[in-house]
Design a protein around this motif. Sequence first.
Motif, PDB file in Angstrom:
ATOM      1  N   GLU A 212       0.821  -1.217   0.000  1.00 42.54           N
ATOM      2  CA  GLU A 212       0.000   0.000   0.000  1.00 42.54           C
ATOM      3  C   GLU A 212       0.860   1.274   0.000  1.00 42.54           C
ATOM      4  OE1 GLU A 212      -3.103   0.638  -0.368  1.00 42.54           O
ATOM      5  OE2 GLU A 212      -4.075  -1.318  -0.128  1.00 42.54           O
ATOM      6  N   MET A 213       2.071   1.157   0.505  1.00 43.18           N
ATOM      7  CA  MET A 213       2.956   2.319   0.599  1.00 43.18           C
ATOM      8  C   MET A 213       3.401   2.833  -0.770  1.00 43.18           C
ATOM      9  SD  MET A 213       5.284   1.069   3.814  1.00 43.18           S
ATOM     10  CE  MET A 213       4.567   0.745   5.432  1.00 43.18           C
ATOM     11  N   PHE A 214       3.203   2.012  -1.805  1.00 39.93           N
ATOM     12  CA  PHE A 214       3.610   2.398  -3.159  1.00 39.93           C
ATOM     13  C   PHE A 214       2.428   2.877  -4.002  1.00 39.93           C
ATOM     14  CE2 PHE A 214       6.861  -0.425  -1.603  1.00 39.93           C
ATOM     15  CZ  PHE A 214       8.046   0.142  -2.064  1.00 39.93           C
ATOM     16  N   PHE A 215       1.250   2.970  -3.385  1.00 39.54           N
ATOM     17  CA  PHE A 215       0.044   3.280  -4.149  1.00 39.54           C
ATOM     18  C   PHE A 215       0.127   4.643  -4.841  1.00 39.54           C
ATOM     19  CE2 PHE A 215      -4.440   4.916  -4.212  1.00 39.54           C
ATOM     20  CZ  PHE A 215      -4.863   4.137  -5.277  1.00 39.54           C
ATOM     21  N   ASP A 216       0.566   5.669  -4.151  1.00 41.46           N
ATOM     22  CA  ASP A 216       0.640   7.000  -4.756  1.00 41.46           C
ATOM     23  C   ASP A 216       1.609   7.027  -5.939  1.00 41.46           C
ATOM     24  OD1 ASP A 216      -1.189   7.960  -2.970  1.00 41.46           O
ATOM     25  OD2 ASP A 216       0.284   8.908  -1.644  1.00 41.46           O
ATOM     26  N   THR A 217       2.756   6.371  -5.769  1.00 39.42           N
ATOM     27  CA  THR A 217       3.741   6.315  -6.859  1.00 39.42           C
ATOM     28  C   THR A 217       3.175   5.562  -8.054  1.00 39.42           C
ATOM     29  OG1 THR A 217       5.554   6.321  -5.260  1.00 39.42           O
ATOM     30  CG2 THR A 217       6.071   5.592  -7.490  1.00 39.42           C
ATOM     31  N   LEU A 218       2.550   4.421  -7.790  1.00 36.77           N
ATOM     32  CA  LEU A 218       1.944   3.625  -8.856  1.00 36.77           C
ATOM     33  C   LEU A 218       0.862   4.420  -9.572  1.00 36.77           C
ATOM     34  CD1 LEU A 218       1.551   0.894 -10.329  1.00 36.77           C
ATOM     35  CD2 LEU A 218      -0.065   0.275  -8.511  1.00 36.77           C
TER      36      LEU A 218
ATOM     37  N   LEU B 297      -4.571   0.707  -2.800  1.00 38.11           N
ATOM     38  CA  LEU B 297      -4.094  -0.305  -3.743  1.00 38.11           C
ATOM     39  C   LEU B 297      -5.023  -1.509  -3.738  1.00 38.11           C
ATOM     40  CD1 LEU B 297      -1.930  -1.218  -5.740  1.00 38.11           C
ATOM     41  CD2 LEU B 297      -0.612  -2.103  -3.799  1.00 38.11           C
ATOM     42  N   ASN B 298      -5.470  -1.897  -2.568  1.00 33.59           N
ATOM     43  CA  ASN B 298      -6.376  -3.041  -2.469  1.00 33.59           C
ATOM     44  C   ASN B 298      -7.678  -2.793  -3.224  1.00 33.59           C
ATOM     45  OD1 ASN B 298      -8.644  -4.554  -0.365  1.00 33.59           O
ATOM     46  ND2 ASN B 298      -6.978  -5.747  -1.218  1.00 33.59           N
ATOM     47  N   GLU B 299      -8.218  -1.590  -3.121  1.00 34.41           N
ATOM     48  CA  GLU B 299      -9.430  -1.243  -3.874  1.00 34.41           C
ATOM     49  C   GLU B 299      -9.184  -1.359  -5.371  1.00 34.41           C
ATOM     50  OE1 GLU B 299     -11.492   2.397  -3.105  1.00 34.41           O
ATOM     51  OE2 GLU B 299     -11.562   2.064  -0.942  1.00 34.41           O
ATOM     52  N   LEU B 300      -8.049  -0.875  -5.816  1.00 32.82           N
ATOM     53  CA  LEU B 300      -7.708  -0.951  -7.241  1.00 32.82           C
ATOM     54  C   LEU B 300      -7.605  -2.404  -7.691  1.00 32.82           C
ATOM     55  CD1 LEU B 300      -6.805   0.383  -9.922  1.00 32.82           C
ATOM     56  CD2 LEU B 300      -4.454   0.330  -9.037  1.00 32.82           C
ATOM     57  N   GLN B 301      -6.911  -3.218  -6.916  1.00 34.33           N
ATOM     58  CA  GLN B 301      -6.729  -4.627  -7.262  1.00 34.33           C
ATOM     59  C   GLN B 301      -8.073  -5.353  -7.351  1.00 34.33           C
ATOM     60  OE1 GLN B 301      -4.203  -5.665  -4.000  1.00 34.33           O
ATOM     61  NE2 GLN B 301      -2.314  -5.012  -5.013  1.00 34.33           N
ATOM     62  N   LEU B 302      -8.945  -5.110  -6.397  1.00 31.57           N
ATOM     63  CA  LEU B 302     -10.250  -5.785  -6.393  1.00 31.57           C
ATOM     64  C   LEU B 302     -11.147  -5.306  -7.533  1.00 31.57           C
ATOM     65  CD1 LEU B 302     -11.023  -5.850  -2.547  1.00 31.57           C
ATOM     66  CD2 LEU B 302     -10.255  -7.747  -4.002  1.00 31.57           C
ATOM     67  N   ALA B 303     -10.984  -4.034  -7.920  1.00 31.03           N
ATOM     68  CA  ALA B 303     -11.766  -3.495  -9.036  1.00 31.03           C
ATOM     69  C   ALA B 303     -11.357  -4.122 -10.366  1.00 31.03           C
ATOM     70  CB  ALA B 303     -11.606  -1.975  -9.095  1.00 31.03           C
ATOM     71  N   ILE B 304     -10.094  -4.520 -10.473  1.00 27.66           N
ATOM     72  CA  ILE B 304      -9.571  -5.104 -11.718  1.00 27.66           C
ATOM     73  C   ILE B 304      -9.807  -6.611 -11.764  1.00 27.66           C
ATOM     74  CG2 ILE B 304      -7.503  -5.395 -13.157  1.00 27.66           C
ATOM     75  CD1 ILE B 304      -6.339  -2.945 -11.661  1.00 27.66           C
ATOM     76  N   LYS B 305      -9.879  -7.245 -10.593  1.00 23.84           N
ATOM     77  CA  LYS B 305      -9.986  -8.699 -10.495  1.00 23.84           C
ATOM     78  C   LYS B 305     -11.177  -9.233 -11.287  1.00 23.84           C
ATOM     79  CE  LYS B 305     -10.157 -12.284  -6.905  1.00 23.84           C
ATOM     80  NZ  LYS B 305     -11.413 -12.944  -7.297  1.00 23.84           N
TER      81      LYS B 305
END
Length: 425
Positions: A256-262, A297-305
Motif C-alpha cells: 500500500e505504501m507504493f500506491f501513490d507512486t503507482l 491499492l487493495n481497492e484498485l486490485q479488487l476493481a480489476i480482479k
Amino acid sequence: MNILGLVVEYNPFHNGHLYHLETSKKISNATHTVAIMSGNFLQRGEPALIDKYSRAKAAVLNGVDLVIELPTMFASQSAEIFAHGAIATLNSLNCISSICFGSEYGNIDVLSIISKILVNEPSEFKVLLKKYLDEGMLFPTARSLALFEYINKNKLINISKESLTDILNSSNNILGIEYIKSLLKLKSTIKPYTITRIKSEYNSESITSNICSATAIRKTLKDCCDISFTKSVVPKDTYKVLNDKINNQFYPVFDEMFFDTLSSIIIRDINHLNNYFEVNEGIENKIYNNIFKSNSLNELQLAIKSKRYTLTKIKRTLNNILLGITKDDMNLVKNIDCLPYVRVLAFNDKGREILKSIKNNSEINIINKFSNISFSMNDEVFKTLINYDIKASNMYNFIYYKNNKNLLKGPMDFYTTPIYVKKEY
C-alpha cells in the motif's frame, strides 16, 4: 563438497523455513547450502518486509551458508519465469549437487513424472489436450484432464483425478513442477528433492502454532505493528534482526505504501501501459479507469480482479508497471539458460568455500561490490538485468528509508557490501 541449493524469499525467515532448511540438508546429505533469494520485490508482486541484506543476514544466522540474489526481473513473475530464473542461476554456478523445495504433495517421483510429460509433450498427450481445448475448456482444466488420461492410459502412476487436480492447483506443487521442468530443459545434473509442507497452509493468515505461514506473520505485523508476537514463530536470530531494524526506524514495508507512486505512473503512462509486461488484452483501460475511483491499492486490485485475472496476477502486473518492466526487456531475458552474474548478499566461512568453488568451476561473474559492474555493461542481458535490480532497490529504499533520509546516500546498491556473518566461538 556437497552443495544444496534452495530457492527462497524468507519474508521473514520463520520456524517453518528452519525446519525446511534442516530437513533439506539431512535428506540431501549436504555439507554446504546456497539460497537463491528474491530481493526487495517478491513473487506475488509485493515488496519485502525488510531489505534484502537484512533478510539474507537472518538466513545465514539461521544456517544458510551463502545467499545470492535472484534478479528482480525473475523474482516478481509467474511460477514459470520465477522458477526458470532461480534454476538457471543455480545451474550457472556449476557446483550445485541438489535442490530441495517444499510442496503440498511431497512426492518427488510423482512431481517428476508430471514435469517430464509437460516438458516432452508426447504426441498422445498433445492430442488429448487439443481434444479438451476444442470442447471449450479453459487451459488449466484441459491440461489436468489430458494429463490424467495420459497417465492412466500408460499406467505411469496410480493417482486419482481429484489428487492430480489438487497437485496442479496448489501453490508450492506448481513451483516445484516448474523447478523440475527447468532442470529438465537445462539438462541439469542437479538432483531435485521435496519435503511436505507442515502444519500451515502457504496462504494461511492465522497464527495457531509455532509454525505458521509468512503470510500470517506479515498480516499480523501490518495489523498491529508490534513484533513481540513473532517470538513464538521465528528463530531468535530472525527476531533480533527484525527488532534491530525497527528500533532503528526501518519499519516493515507493505504494498500500500507504493500506491501513490503507482497511481502517478499509471496516469502518466496511459498511452504506454501496454508496453509493460503482463499488461495484455485491454487490461490497461481497466487499470486506468479504476485508478481515479480507488482510494487504496487493495481497492484498485479488487476493481480489476475477474475470472480471467486472479488477484495474484493483477498484483504482479501492477508491480511490473511500478518497476517499469517492459515486454521487450522481459522477452530478452526470460529464457536465458545461463545467468551473466550472481550477486552476493550474505555469507559465512562455508559460504566463502562455495564462492571459491564457483570461481573454480564457473565463468559467471560474482558481484561483491557494485563499483565493479562496469566490466560487463556492454552485454545487453547483463545490463538489462542489473539495471532493473538497481531500479527496484531505489524504488524500495525511497520508502524504506523514509525515517532515515540522512542515511540514504543515493542508489544504495553502490554503497552496500555483502554481509559476512562471522562464526562465534
